[in-house]
Scaffold this motif. Structure first.
Motif, short mmCIF file in Angstrom:
data_model
loop_
_atom_site.label_atom_id
_atom_site.label_comp_id
_atom_site.label_asym_id
_atom_site.label_seq_id
_atom_site.Cartn_x
_atom_site.Cartn_y
_atom_site.Cartn_z
N LEU A 319 0.88 -1.02 0.17
CA LEU A 319 -0.01 -0.10 -0.04
C LEU A 319 0.78 1.33 0.05
CD1 LEU A 319 -2.78 -1.06 2.56
CD2 LEU A 319 -2.52 -1.54 0.11
N GLY A 323 -1.21 6.88 0.55
CA GLY A 323 -2.48 6.57 0.10
C GLY A 323 -2.71 6.90 -1.32
N THR A 379 -7.30 -1.78 -2.38
CA THR A 379 -8.06 -0.72 -2.87
C THR A 379 -9.45 -1.00 -2.00
OG1 THR A 379 -9.12 -1.66 -4.73
CG2 THR A 379 -7.32 0.11 -5.13
N TYR A 423 -11.24 3.65 -3.74
CA TYR A 423 -10.08 4.38 -2.95
C TYR A 423 -8.93 3.54 -2.77
CZ TYR A 423 -14.06 7.44 -1.94
OH TYR A 423 -15.05 8.39 -2.01
N LEU A 425 -6.03 2.11 -0.25
CA LEU A 425 -6.07 2.04 1.19
C LEU A 425 -4.47 2.38 1.73
CD1 LEU A 425 -7.50 -1.82 1.79
CD2 LEU A 425 -8.69 0.63 2.32
N LEU A 426 -4.73 3.09 2.96
CA LEU A 426 -3.55 3.29 3.57
C LEU A 426 -2.85 2.23 4.40
CD1 LEU A 426 -4.53 6.80 4.92
CD2 LEU A 426 -2.67 6.55 3.46
N ARG A 433 -9.06 4.91 4.18
CA ARG A 433 -9.08 5.28 2.54
C ARG A 433 -8.01 6.52 2.59
NH1 ARG A 433 -15.41 6.00 1.81
NH2 ARG A 433 -16.21 4.19 2.47
N GLY A 434 -7.36 6.23 1.56
CA GLY A 434 -6.49 7.19 0.96
C GLY A 434 -7.06 8.04 -0.27
#
Length: 791
Positions: A319, A323, A379, A423, A425-426, A433-434
């Protein structure tokens, strides 16, 4: 009104499909205990003396006509209509409540395990079973595709062809009917391999309140209740369940709740209303699908809490630290909290009207909302899918000269609008969500018209011809965002596609004597691409793939049923299906935006054999013993397909002609030895020993990498106290051991893409074995028990 009955069971025997039994009100008046639910396949029973229960039967239109007053007679009524009808001559099987409701029955797989032609793989979640009919969904990672699925005649397949099994708690159902082979004439778009109709229990058969609980290994609990009542004026059924488990794979714990209701009201002798409601909420943590190498090292993904201290064989996702772009960090599913939170709600209303005793009309409306939040890999996929479905049909029973003729005409319109966001992901807890990586907004509608003529032109012969067509429209816009330190760039991809497909069919059934029935069928079907497949490239990233075409099939079935005595029933069907532009999906791996992409294979063939045997070996000395076997051979090959593989510097084309289509198990078998004590001090005590065997199968187009086959042994013992014991008769209890030998096996394995090496050669099996995004392990040895009480 004359009914067009599709199945009559009498301890392994069948009656003709077309029976003129008079009007519905007259039928109910003859038997006041009979629930008035014939239009959507309700089971209707007459008083009996025999305690023997019949096996699942193949339903053909003109079968043996034998009747004995002391035998069980169970009639399953099927009104003519696209959501509930098996065409005459189509290979069809049923599983009844007695086959699955007496034990743990966690998912739809437990309902269909005894049905020839049906196979299943583990999807993304506890009850997300990937059901295949003749290999229809074998290459999917989730849901039910290439099938039309309904419940009590109401559609649960959305207009884009997606149905999911999360809704199914087997405890709520009376049975399930599986209609096999190309079936778009009556069922329309996506019925490329058939249709499935689930039948809930009638309120009259419940007649009170039932409370039950299942419990067992991995912290599994299912608490459920069923309420039912009914008479000639109304029939009401309400079911609710709450299932929780810690799971047997790391990060696979889940909680899912289901509510299911059906109400039938007779407004007048000629008018009936049916109201249907289903609601399901699934909250599940998800592990990652493994490569074959990872699976061999660590099938249950133990010791994978953190990437830094992860044991061998753990799956991770990479990841972006911010993000959006740049440096990445590898995290495990637990660290990222990968999972699914999905809600599905369906409401349907049907009006049934009798114009005359021989002509009736049905119109129904169904609203279906699916809302998903799925951080399943790199995501998170978020969005609502709202669907609307209208169906109307008219059936008339008449005569052509002196011979029976049934005419059917129907129309349908369904529409879905959706809007979802994706989105990044962080790498932190909570599936945070990033940046937004893409959005998609669009619609799909299908409008169809179909007719069928069903003619019993001689006492031993039955013939059907039909034609159906569907106009489909898909309009969608996807925006893909590319993030960098210099800014964000947006790419717009538009898909505006319209498809028109026709599906003719013809079938004939011949019953030369009481022991034999033969059927032959020529069927066709079609399925348009789903909107999501237009926006995923061969690399598994979001992009343009809008050139896809509809897939179509032409299938030939030839089958027979042999029933020489009440203790033996053998059913066999051979099928040969020719596909054009078959839609095939493959995984590009875990660390990709979208994961799977879809392509058209220009020509392919599916051929195989289905076999079902029920044998009561010692009907006099051991009347409670029975052997049941179902077996399917499914051979699917490409006959015209050249695959293009690319690396960073070159591309090459490889012919796949003659290769087996990946993801399809060539052999699968289920065998059960059952015993139920019919009398004496141990009356009501029973059980079974079950063996399930699946053969090895390829998961890549080049046929280089195989998933190992497996065999499982399950044991079950149950007790249903006899009526002479008074209130104790209201209890049902069981214990069950699944996977007795503690076999390690792959319960789910999606197909993967082959790889082109730098030297221009295809990568071998050793390289493909390291490719992620494919395998979920099946359950190790598990112990379950349960009790149900009726008030």
């Amino acid at each position: 009104m004359s009914l067009f009955f599709r199945t009559v069971r009498r301890c392994g025997r069948t009656l003709p499909a077309f029976l003129g039994l008079g009007s519905l009100p007259a039928l109910a008046a003859q038997n006041p205990s009979l629930p008035m639910l014939p239009h959507h396949g309700a089971s209707m029973q007459r008083p009996v003396q025999s305690s023997q229960t019949p096996p699942p039967q193949k339903r053909n239109a003109h079968e043996k006509k034998r009747l004995a007053a002391s035998e069980i007679i169970q009639v399953t009524g099927q009104a003519r209509g696209p959501a509930t009808l098996s065409p005459t001559g189509q290979t069809s099987y049923s599983a009844e409540r007695k086959d699955f409701a007496g034990h743990v029955a966690q998912s739809v797989a437990d309902m269909l395990v005894t049905v020839p032609g049906a196979s299943f793989l583990q999807g993304n979640g506890p009850r997300d079973t990937v059901v295949s009919i003749r290999g229809s969904g074998a290459r999917q990672s989730y849901g039910l595709r290439n099938l039309q699925v309904s419940e009590d005649g109401f559609p649960v397949t959305q207009p884009d062809g997606t149905a999911r099994a999360d809704l199914i708690d087997p405890h709520a159902y009376e049975g399930v009917d599986v209609f096999q082979g190309p079936a778009s004439t009556l069922y329309g778009n996506y019925a490329i391999n058939g249709a499935i109709n689930f039948r809930t229990r009638s309120g009259a058969s419940i007649h009170g309140l039932e409370l039950g609980s299942d419990f067992g290994s991995f912290g599994t609990f299912n608490n459920y209740m069923t309420l039912g009542a009914g008479n000639r004026v109304y029939d009401f059924m309400l079911f609710a369940s709450d299932v929780r488990s810690d799971g047997f794979i790391a990060n696979s714990q889940y909680a899912t709740s289901t509510e299911n209701m059906r109400l039938r009201v007779s407004l007048s002798p000629k008018d009936r209303l049916v109201l249907k409601f289903i609601n399901n909420v699934t909250d599940a943590s998800l592990p990652l699908r493994l490569s074959l190498s990872q699976y061999r090292l660590n099938p249950y993904q133990q010791g994978c809490a953190t990437a830094a201290g992860a044991a061998a064989g753990c799956g991770t996702v990479s990841l972006y630290r911010n993000g959006a772009y740049g440096a990445q960090t590898a995290v495990t599913p637990q660290q990222a909290n990968l999972g699914r939170f999905d809600r599905r709600s369906i409401v349907g209303l049907r009006w049934e009207h009798d114009f005359t005793p021989r002509m009736f009309w049905r119109t129904q409306f169904t609203y279906d909302q699916r809302h998903i939040e799925q951080p399943t890999s790199t995501t998170s996929f978020v969005g609502p899918f709202n669907s609307y479905n209208v169906q109307t049909d008219l059936t008339r029973h008449d005569k052509l000269g002196t011979t029976p003729l049934t005419s059917f005409v129907g129309a349908n319109f369904d529409y879905m609008d959706y809007g979802y966001q994706v989105y990044a992901l962080l790498p932190q807890p909570g599936a945070t969500r990033g940046s937004q990586t893409s959005t998609s907004y669009g619609h799909q509608w299908n409008i169809g018209l179909r007719f069928e003529e069903d003619w019993q032109f001689a006492p031993k012969w039955h013939v059907v011809i039909g034609l159906g067509g569907t106009q489909s429209d898909i309009g969608a816009v996807q925006t893909v965002f590319s993030h960098a330190a210099t800014g964000t760039r947006a790419q717009y991809i538009t898909a505006n596609r319209r498809f028109f497909n026709l599906a003719p069919e013809a079938s004939v059934v011949f019953a030369p004597d009481k022991a034999w029935t033969w059927h032959a069928r020529l069927g066709t079907a079609y399925a348009t691409p789903g909107y999501s497949s237009f926006f995923v490239t061969p690399q598994g990233n979001y992009g343009n793939n809008t050139q896809l075409k509809s897939q179509s099939s032409l299938g030939i079935d030839l089958g027979t049923e042999w029933h020489p005595s009440p203790s033996v029933n053998v059913q066999a069907t051979g099928f040969y299906e020719f596909y054009r532009n078959e839609l095939v999906s493959q995984s590009a791996g875990v660390n990709t935006q979208a994961g799977s992409y879809t392509f058209n294979a220009p020509a392919s063939q599916h051929r195989g054999v289905e076999l079902a045997v029920t044998w009561q070996a010692l009907p006099r000395s051991l009347p409670g013993a029975k052997l049941r076997l179902s077996y399917t051979y499914d051979n699917q090959i490409y006959t015209n397909y050249a695959e293009i593989l690319s690396n960073s510097t070159l591309s090459r084309s490889f012919s796949r002609k003659g290769n087996l289509i990946p993801g399809v198990m060539p052999h699968f078998l289920n065998a059960r030895v059952l015993y139920d004590q019919p009398s004496g001090i141990f009356e009501g005590l029973g059980g079974f020993a079950e063996v399930t065997w699946r053969s090895a199968f390829y998961i890549d187009n080049a046929n280089l990498l195989k998933i190992p086959g497996y065999g499982l042994l399950n044991l079950e013992v149950h007790y249903d106290p006899p009526a002479r014991l008074g209130w104790v008769h209201r209890l049902h209890s069981y214990v069950e051991v699944q996977n007795v030998a503690n076999t390690v096996y792959a319960a789910g394995a999606t197909t993967i893409s082959d790889t082109l090496l730098a030297n221009g050669q295809q990568a071998g099996a050793a390289t493909l074995a390291t490719k992620t995004g494919s395998i979920y392990a099946g359950s190790p040895r598990a112990f379950f028990g349960g009790v149900r009480v009726r008030f």
